[in-house]
Design an enzyme around this catalytic site. Structure first.
Site, PDB file in Angstrom:
ATOM      1  N   LYS A  40     -16.857  16.840  -8.858  1.00  0.00           N
ATOM      2  CA  LYS A  40     -17.325  17.952  -9.698  1.00  0.00           C
ATOM      3  C   LYS A  40     -18.786  18.321  -9.481  1.00  0.00           C
ATOM      4  CE  LYS A  40     -14.117  16.798 -13.369  1.00  0.00           C
ATOM      5  NZ  LYS A  40     -13.751  15.481 -12.768  1.00  0.00           N
ATOM      6  N   LYS A  75      -8.312   8.243   4.659  1.00  0.00           N
ATOM      7  CA  LYS A  75      -7.295   8.248   5.735  1.00  0.00           C
ATOM      8  C   LYS A  75      -6.795   9.643   6.096  1.00  0.00           C
ATOM      9  CE  LYS A  75      -5.056   5.226   3.134  1.00  0.00           C
ATOM     10  NZ  LYS A  75      -6.125   4.503   2.455  1.00  0.00           N
ATOM     11  N   LEU A  92     -11.504  -5.380   7.386  1.00  0.00           N
ATOM     12  CA  LEU A  92     -10.969  -6.162   8.514  1.00  0.00           C
ATOM     13  C   LEU A  92     -11.024  -5.348   9.810  1.00  0.00           C
ATOM     14  CD1 LEU A  92      -7.682  -7.584   6.908  1.00  0.00           C
ATOM     15  CD2 LEU A  92      -9.916  -8.700   7.077  1.00  0.00           C
ATOM     16  N   GLY A 126      -5.109  -4.052 -12.082  1.00  0.00           N
ATOM     17  CA  GLY A 126      -5.898  -3.144 -11.229  1.00  0.00           C
ATOM     18  C   GLY A 126      -5.552  -3.262  -9.762  1.00  0.00           C
ATOM     19  N   GLU A 158      -2.724   1.682  -7.642  1.00  0.00           N
ATOM     20  CA  GLU A 158      -3.368   2.939  -8.020  1.00  0.00           C
ATOM     21  C   GLU A 158      -2.976   3.209  -9.471  1.00  0.00           C
ATOM     22  OE1 GLU A 158      -5.352   4.918  -6.098  1.00  0.00           O
ATOM     23  OE2 GLU A 158      -5.197   3.370  -4.560  1.00  0.00           O
ATOM     24  N   ASP A 182       1.076   5.871   2.022  1.00  0.00           N
ATOM     25  CA  ASP A 182      -0.232   5.349   2.400  1.00  0.00           C
ATOM     26  C   ASP A 182      -0.106   4.421   3.617  1.00  0.00           C
ATOM     27  OD1 ASP A 182      -2.889   5.558   1.345  1.00  0.00           O
ATOM     28  OD2 ASP A 182      -2.776   3.371   1.115  1.00  0.00           O
ATOM     29  N   LYS A 223      -1.565   4.809   7.589  1.00  0.00           N
ATOM     30  CA  LYS A 223      -2.279   3.775   8.358  1.00  0.00           C
ATOM     31  C   LYS A 223      -1.595   3.550   9.700  1.00  0.00           C
ATOM     32  CE  LYS A 223      -3.976   1.584   4.188  1.00  0.00           C
ATOM     33  NZ  LYS A 223      -3.915   0.465   3.270  1.00  0.00           N
ATOM     34  N   GLY A 267     -10.104  -3.528  -1.905  1.00  0.00           N
ATOM     35  CA  GLY A 267     -11.141  -3.889  -2.870  1.00  0.00           C
ATOM     36  C   GLY A 267     -12.434  -3.190  -2.526  1.00  0.00           C
TER      37      GLY A 267
END
Ligand code: ADP
Ligand code: ASP
Ligand code: MG
Length: 826
Positions: A513, A585, A619, A670, A673, A684, A688, A803
């Protein structure tokens, strides 16, 4: 005069005598000088010369000149009243009124004849210096200590010049006589002299041209045998570029006369080009100093400066046009250049730059824009026959150009200077129209479009003056990953600067925003407050313009958002030479055509693109694939668990607790999503896989990936709450799969797999209990590369693959990698 202290000439420019407090400052500077005899050469008060020329123009138009005269009178009398005793101020005003009466007389003639010769214009314009210097002389006399002798000198009684084609030529014999007559040998300790004005051979008043007081100072320096000439102005010295156009321009310690001359000729207005002549002949050093910060060291201009900078300054000339003469008929024919420049000379057109290719197929030259039409006309006339018979194809005009020049004695013999300049232009998207380098190698000039001149100046300046490791950064998406990154940057910035000379300037932070823009770079300790208090609605165009600051060598956008809109802009970023570091991504997994477009855009500007964190967070998943392929290995397949969330769900699911409860619990911790369907849909993971497939050289599209979604079809359109509420309806199905696998001694895992032949799938598969993919902890990612080299025993990369902290760390590592691509030694 032996035994006497030597003369030092101090010239104060118009900006140094703008008002009463300026006069006090000037007097203070002079009074603080001891051990010298000072000769002050003064310009007119700021703007007065312009006002006087304007007066002549008004008279030519028969306009009323009284208001303008009134303003000029007021300007001077106010300063006089502020500085002088009432008696002296009145005396000063009397003399001023006398002069104004003379001016009115001249103006009257102009009004009648509607013409003003150069002599008349110069006569009027020269009064500014008389009034300013007389005022200072009055003041210094009132302040004088006993024994001090202050003498006011009208330069018209000393300097005699003749106007030549290259500018004023000093008649040194007559000027020396004038000087001798003006001072009583040894009696004066302080001279106050008018700048700008002189007499011509016939004794008529004339001027040394705009900004000519610098030249006056140098002439008086020579006449007085001065030990130094100080040019006092409103900047700290000669700067590496015009400070109004290049923020961050820095003071040049020292320059040779030649360098200063070259810079001045090419528009560094701080010093008049003609100044150098008399000073060079007499070997007098010139110092440029700041009236408003007199303690500074300024810039020393002398014969043999100590400096190891190859490029000293960068400057530009505006309002330039180019004439291009082109034709096969010129090849090998001697005398073409002679005819071209002969014609221009006849027409009094001054040529600023010449460039001819060694093929002699074309010659082009740059001239002042105002003269280009006339220039083209005389050139067409001169080559009329060749134009008619086709030996010369055309006399083309190119308008709206500027010339940019980099100047420095040290460029001679230093390789790579031109390469650096043109690389900087390339990065900044500046198109170069013509190039010239003198044999002295003291100057490389480039003709560029006027519209890109400032950008060119800034890009060139950045590449020669700033640490090349200065990076302008824009962060998009200051959420969990972006926020962690900013915190990591905050804690490391100082060390990176100290140890590696890296200068990271976060110049913009944009959320979905709002955006916060910073001129000098955000105070990272406080970035959150700055973003929270930012009132500006987000505008990506404006954000980019700000981040891609021309005066900084490199800019990078760090995309920590998941925005499709932002991802769709990467090609545009690359085209503007902006590097991209991303954790998003969406760009790299978009359709292949866009992927190709991004690659083309990057190739055209050399922009870098780093996206290691798009797969497996911190990674080295992408890098491993790339390096395998780049070193000649053949990747047969890549498979693995690419989602921390899905890894967790299947690690925890044991057939007893219902699958829907495991999902709900993961969401509460958590690990998913906010809408778990984003993880469960498999999209997702498929993205990848596409990213990795492109690393393998495959041309797969997202649609080519066979995706097993764990979102039951009927729940795809449901609200998030409804989805969670109804998920238990499908628990039995999952349990059945689990039990069947269990009976065969296997476990379920959500695996992505892509092979060299282009098969790609993501979904739940049964694995042996001992399989490496079946033995990971919690949210770990694991990726298995089967290649020609790693065939029997595949290469495995495993570890926490999600994370904010580890992802931000990965983005940070990409940023450092970018800095090292740009030349930093980390
Ligand atoms: P003065 O009134 O003292 O003669 P000028 O306005 O003629 O001053 O010249 C000083 C100005 O020149 C500075 O204020 C600056 O804006 C401009 N300038 C242009 N190029 C340069 C440069 N390379 N270094 C310093 N100043 C420059
Ligand atoms: N006053 C003159 C000008 O404005 C000369 C000078 O200031 O150097 O051009
Ligand atoms: Mg000046």
């Amino acid at each position: 005069m032996s035994g006497e202290p030597s003369w030092v000439v101090h010239k104060f420019g118009g900006s140094s005598v703008a008002d009463a407090s300026c006069f006090l400052r000037v007097a203070g500077i002079i009074q603080a000088r001891s051990g010298e005899r000072s000769a002050i050469v003064l310009s007119a008060c700021r703007g007065v010369t312009d006002a006087l020329y304007e007066l002549v123009a008004l008279a030519q138009e028969r306009a009323d000149i009284e208001p303008a005269i009134g303003a000029i009178r007021k300007r001077h009398t106010e300063i006089a009243e502020a500085l002088l005793s009432a008696e002296q101020a009145a005396r000063y005003a009397d003399q001023l009124d006398n002069d104004l009466r003379d001016i009115r007389g001249v103006q009257h003639t102009i009004q009648l004849t509607r013409t003003a010769s150069a002599t008349v214009r110069d006569l009027v314009a020269g009064y500014g210096e008389i009034w300013s210097s007389r005022l200072l002389a009055f003041y210094l006399r009132e302040q004088a200590r006993p024994g001090d002798a202050v003498k006011w000198i009208d330069a018209r009684e000393v300097i005699v010049i003749e106007h030549g084609p290259l500018g004023p030529i000093v008649d040194w014999t007559r000027s020396r006589e004038g000087m001798a007559a003006a001072i009583d040998a040894g009696a004066e300790t302080l001279l106050v002299i008018t700048g700008f004005i002189a007499s011509d051979q016939k004794g008529a008043q004339t001027t040394l041209g705009r900004n000519g007081s610098d030249f006056s100072a140098s002439i008086f320096g020579s006449l007085l045998g001065a030990s130094e000439i100080c040019i006092w102005t409103d900047v700290d010295g000669v700067l590496s570029a015009d400070p109004r156009r290049v923020p961050g321009a820095s003071v040049i310690d020292s320059l040779s006369y030649n360098e200063a001359m070259e810079l001045a000729y090419f528009g560094a207005k701080v010093i008049h080009p003609q100044t150098m002549g008399p000073a060079v002949d007499a070997g007098i050093p010139i110092r440029i100093l700041n009236t408003f910060a007199p303690e500074g060291r300024g810039t020393l201009i002398c014969a043999d400066p100590k400096s190891d900078l190859a490029v000293k300054g960068i400057t530009s000339i505006e309002h330039v046009a180019m004439i291009d003469l082109e034709g096969a008929g010129m090849i090998g024919v001697p005398g073409t250049a002679h005819r071209l420049f002969g014609a221009l000379r006849e027409a009094d057109v001054s040529v600023i730059l010449i460039s001819q290719g060694s093929s002699e197929h074309s010659i082009c030259c740059a001239v002042p824009a105002a003269q280009v039409d006339r220039a083209a006309e005389v050139v067409r006339d001169a080559f009329d026959r060749e134009l008619r018979n086709g030996q010369i194809q055309d006399v083309a005009i190119d308008r709206d150009l500027a010339i940019l020049a980099i100047v420095g004695d040290g460029m001679a013999g230093t390789p790579c200077i031109a390469a650096k300049l043109f690389a900087a232009f390339g990065r900044a998207g500046v198109n170069v129209r013509a190039i010239a380098q003198g044999a002295s190698e003291r100057n490389i000039s480039a003709v560029v479009d006027a519209a890109s001149a400032t950008r060119a100046l800034r890009a060139a300046h950045a590449s020669f003056y700033l640490s090349p490791h200065t990076l302008s950064i824009g962060v998009i998406g200051p959420g969990s990953v972006g926020g962690a990154l900013l915190n990591q940057l905050a804690s490391q910035a100082e060390r990176l600067e100290r140890e590696f000379n890296l200068n990271f300037r976060v110049r913009g932070i944009a959320s979905s925003k709002r955006m916060a823009l910073f001129d000098r770079g955000a105070d990272l300790a406080d970035w959150r407050a700055a973003v929270e208090s930012a009132a500006q609605p987000v505008d990506i165009e404006q954000f980019l313009d700000h981040v891609r600051a021309d005066h900084l060598p490199h800019s990078v956008i760090i995309d920590c958002s998941a925005s499709e809109d932002v991802a769709r802009r990467y090609a545009d970023f690359f085209e503007r030479g902006i590097h991209v570091v991303t954790a998003n991504k969406k760009a790299h997994s978009a359709e292949f055509a866009y992927f190709r477009q991004m690659a083309d855009a990057r190739r055209s500007t050399g922009a870098h693109y780093l996206y290691e964190t798009t797969v497996g967070a911190g990674l080295p998943v992408v890098r491993t694939a790339r390096e395998l392929r780049e070193t000649g290995d053949e990747i047969k397949s890549i498979e693995g668990i690419f989602s921390g969330t899905l890894a967790y769900l299947f690690n925890v699911y044991n057939g007893e607790t219902p699958f829907s409860a495991v999902v709900r619990d993961a969401r509460e911790r958590g690990y998913t999503e906010p809408d778990p369907r984003d993880d469960l849909s498999g999209l997702d993971v498929a993205r990848k896989l596409i990213i990795l497939s492109r690393e393998m050289g495959l041309k797969l599209e997202l649609a080519d990936v066979e995706i097993e979604s764990l979102v039951p079809k009927p729940l795809q359109g449901a609200s998030p709450d409804e989805f969670l509420a109804r998920l238990p309806e499908y628990d039995a199905e999952m349990k059945q799969r689990f039990d069947a696998a269990y009976a065969r001694g296997k476990v379920l895992r959500y695996v992505g797999r892509v092979t060299a032949s282009g098969e790609a799938s993501v979904g739940v598969v049964e694995l042996d209990r001992q399989a490496s993919l079946a033995n990971t902890a919690l949210t770990d990612n694991i990726v298995r590369y089967t290649t020609r080299r790693y065939s029997a025993n595949p290469l495995i990369v495993q570890g926490p693959g999600a994370g904010p902290e580890v992802t931000a760390g990965g983005v940070f590592a990409d940023l450092l990698r970018l800095a090292s691509y740009l030349g930093a030694r980390i």
